[in-house]
Design an enzyme around this catalytic site. Sequence first.
Site, PDB file in Angstrom:
ATOM      1  CB  CYS A 129      11.445  -3.766  -2.371  1.00 30.53           C
ATOM      2  SG  CYS A 129      12.598  -2.893  -1.051  1.00 30.53           S
ATOM      3  N   GLY A 216      13.058  11.337  -2.758  1.00 31.41           N
ATOM      4  CA  GLY A 216      13.596  12.722  -3.291  1.00 31.41           C
ATOM      5  C   GLY A 216      13.492  13.520  -4.598  1.00 31.41           C
TER       6      GLY A 216
HETATM    7  C1  LIG Z   1      11.861   4.881   4.437  1.00 32.09           C
HETATM    8  C2  LIG Z   1      11.488   4.566   2.956  1.00 32.09           C
HETATM    9  C3  LIG Z   1      10.771   3.636   2.923  1.00 32.09           C
HETATM   10  C4  LIG Z   1      10.536   3.051   1.748  1.00 32.09           C
HETATM   11  N1  LIG Z   1       9.501   1.573   1.607  1.00 32.09           N
HETATM   12  C5  LIG Z   1       8.719   1.257   1.181  1.00 32.09           C
HETATM   13  C6  LIG Z   1       8.132   0.166   0.800  1.00 32.09           C
HETATM   14  O1  LIG Z   1       7.764  -0.343   2.215  1.00 32.09           O
HETATM   15  N2  LIG Z   1       7.049  -0.355  -0.225  1.00 32.09           N
HETATM   16  C7  LIG Z   1       7.346   0.431  -1.060  1.00 32.09           C
HETATM   17  O2  LIG Z   1       6.098   0.170  -1.952  1.00 32.09           O
HETATM   18  N3  LIG Z   1       8.429   1.626  -1.750  1.00 32.09           N
HETATM   19  C8  LIG Z   1       8.717   2.313  -0.506  1.00 32.09           C
HETATM   20  N4  LIG Z   1       9.098   3.338  -0.604  1.00 32.09           N
HETATM   21  C9  LIG Z   1       9.189   3.886  -1.966  1.00 32.09           C
HETATM   22  C10 LIG Z   1       8.461   5.297  -1.595  1.00 32.09           C
HETATM   23  O3  LIG Z   1       7.102   5.103  -1.717  1.00 32.09           O
HETATM   24  C11 LIG Z   1       8.706   5.778  -3.605  1.00 32.09           C
HETATM   25  O4  LIG Z   1       8.889   4.971  -4.148  1.00 32.09           O
HETATM   26  C12 LIG Z   1       9.975   6.419  -3.071  1.00 32.09           C
HETATM   27  O5  LIG Z   1      10.488   6.602  -2.323  1.00 32.09           O
HETATM   28  C13 LIG Z   1       9.520   7.321  -4.750  1.00 32.09           C
HETATM   29  O6  LIG Z   1       8.711   8.882  -4.159  1.00 32.09           O
HETATM   30  P1  LIG Z   1       9.204  10.195  -3.300  1.00 32.09           P
HETATM   31  O7  LIG Z   1      11.137  10.543  -3.751  1.00 32.09           O
HETATM   32  O8  LIG Z   1       8.771  10.995  -3.140  1.00 32.09           O
HETATM   33  O9  LIG Z   1       9.650   9.339  -1.540  1.00 32.09           O
HETATM   34  C14 LIG Z   1      10.285   4.302   0.750  1.00 32.09           C
HETATM   35  C15 LIG Z   1      10.481   5.090   0.492  1.00 32.09           C
HETATM   36  C16 LIG Z   1      11.719   5.527   1.616  1.00 32.09           C
HETATM   37  C17 LIG Z   1      11.783   6.680   1.937  1.00 32.09           C
END
Ligand SMILES: Cc1cc2nc3c(=O)[nH]c(=O)nc-3n(C[C@H](O)[C@H](O)[C@H](O)COP(=O)(O)O)c2cc1C
Length: 303
Positions: A129, A216
């Site tokens: 994170c 995204g």
């Molecule tokens: C608003 C938001 C909150 C997130 N919170 C966490 C979290 O609490 N723990 C975690 O491991 N990843 C967290 N992520 C990361 C996502 O799980 C993921 O790894 C990342 O967004 C890439 O995937 P995507 O492009 O499909 O969103 C978060 C992402 C977003 C956008």
Amino acid sequence: MANLNVSIAGVEFKNPLIAASGTFGFGHEFSELYPLSALGGISCKGVTLEERPGNPPPRIAETPAGMLNSVGLQNPGVDHFIRDDLPWLKRQGTEVIANIAGNTLEDYCSMAEKLSETAVDMVELNISCPNVKQGGVQFGTSCAGVEGITAAVRKYCRKPLMVKLSPNVADIAEIAAAAESAGADVVSLINTLTGMRIDIRTRRPVLRNNTGGLSGPAVFPVAVRMVRQVFRRVKIPVVGMGGVSSWSDAAELMLAGASAVQIGTVLFRDPYAPLKITEGLNRYLDENGVKNVSELTGAMREW
Ligand SMILES: Cc1cc2nc3c(=O)[nH]c(=O)nc-3n(C[C@H](O)[C@H](O)[C@H](O)COP(=O)(O)O)c2cc1C
């Protein structure tokens, strides 16, 4: 109909679509739209030992092909999750992954121990994170850090252990190998890429935290590249994510080496995306005479 079932570290997912941590909460809101049993699994919002309010706003910014967030692990704490969210989630007919983050190594170990006594199906170790001052990514950007925390948590974790990797590193394959050698059963990747925007009128960063994590469609090619590199380096299963927004993206990430795919940011634009992606994947498999979705994993042809 092809067989969509995937088996990862002994956990049976009815399809390879998993909601990504932090984008699906604990599932309550989405359950008003469709049965959560439509999903292979849910990776819950990251929990910490104690409740956290997260970072002050503004903590979300739109970008041309995705978003920047600096939510900073707002969550009700692991005990609340175990008492109030988990029993309900376990009745929804989908696999439940607890995502944990800590300030210290001891935090991570203590949460892993608590969760080992519960019905969660898998623990996802968030050492990636970028939005918290202590812990999080500080464990995830060096091989020694990843090895240390994985080995420590492994001693306390009696559930399948998935280590979630940061893309903000020079060599993700080496980091994945460090997690594997320290006892991870699975690696998941990618978390968000650290980014920043500035408001040119106020000349201040758009996010109160200054920087945030980019997710995204913008990050999808990075995810494909990293999943491939990691798939080639380790023997344990790889769960892929990062910018997946369609069934063809999901198929692509599986061809790169993912055994299952997590979807996050797309859910903010289209909460029904998991249903559409599963349906599209199914059609693609049938049209191409593929009997089991797991046959896609790593099946990219090299030039
Ligand atoms: C608003 C938001 C909150 C997130 N919170 C966490 C979290 O609490 N723990 C975690 O491991 N990843 C967290 N992520 C990361 C996502 O799980 C993921 O790894 C990342 O967004 C890439 O995937 P995507 O492009 O499909 O969103 C978060 C992402 C977003 C956008």
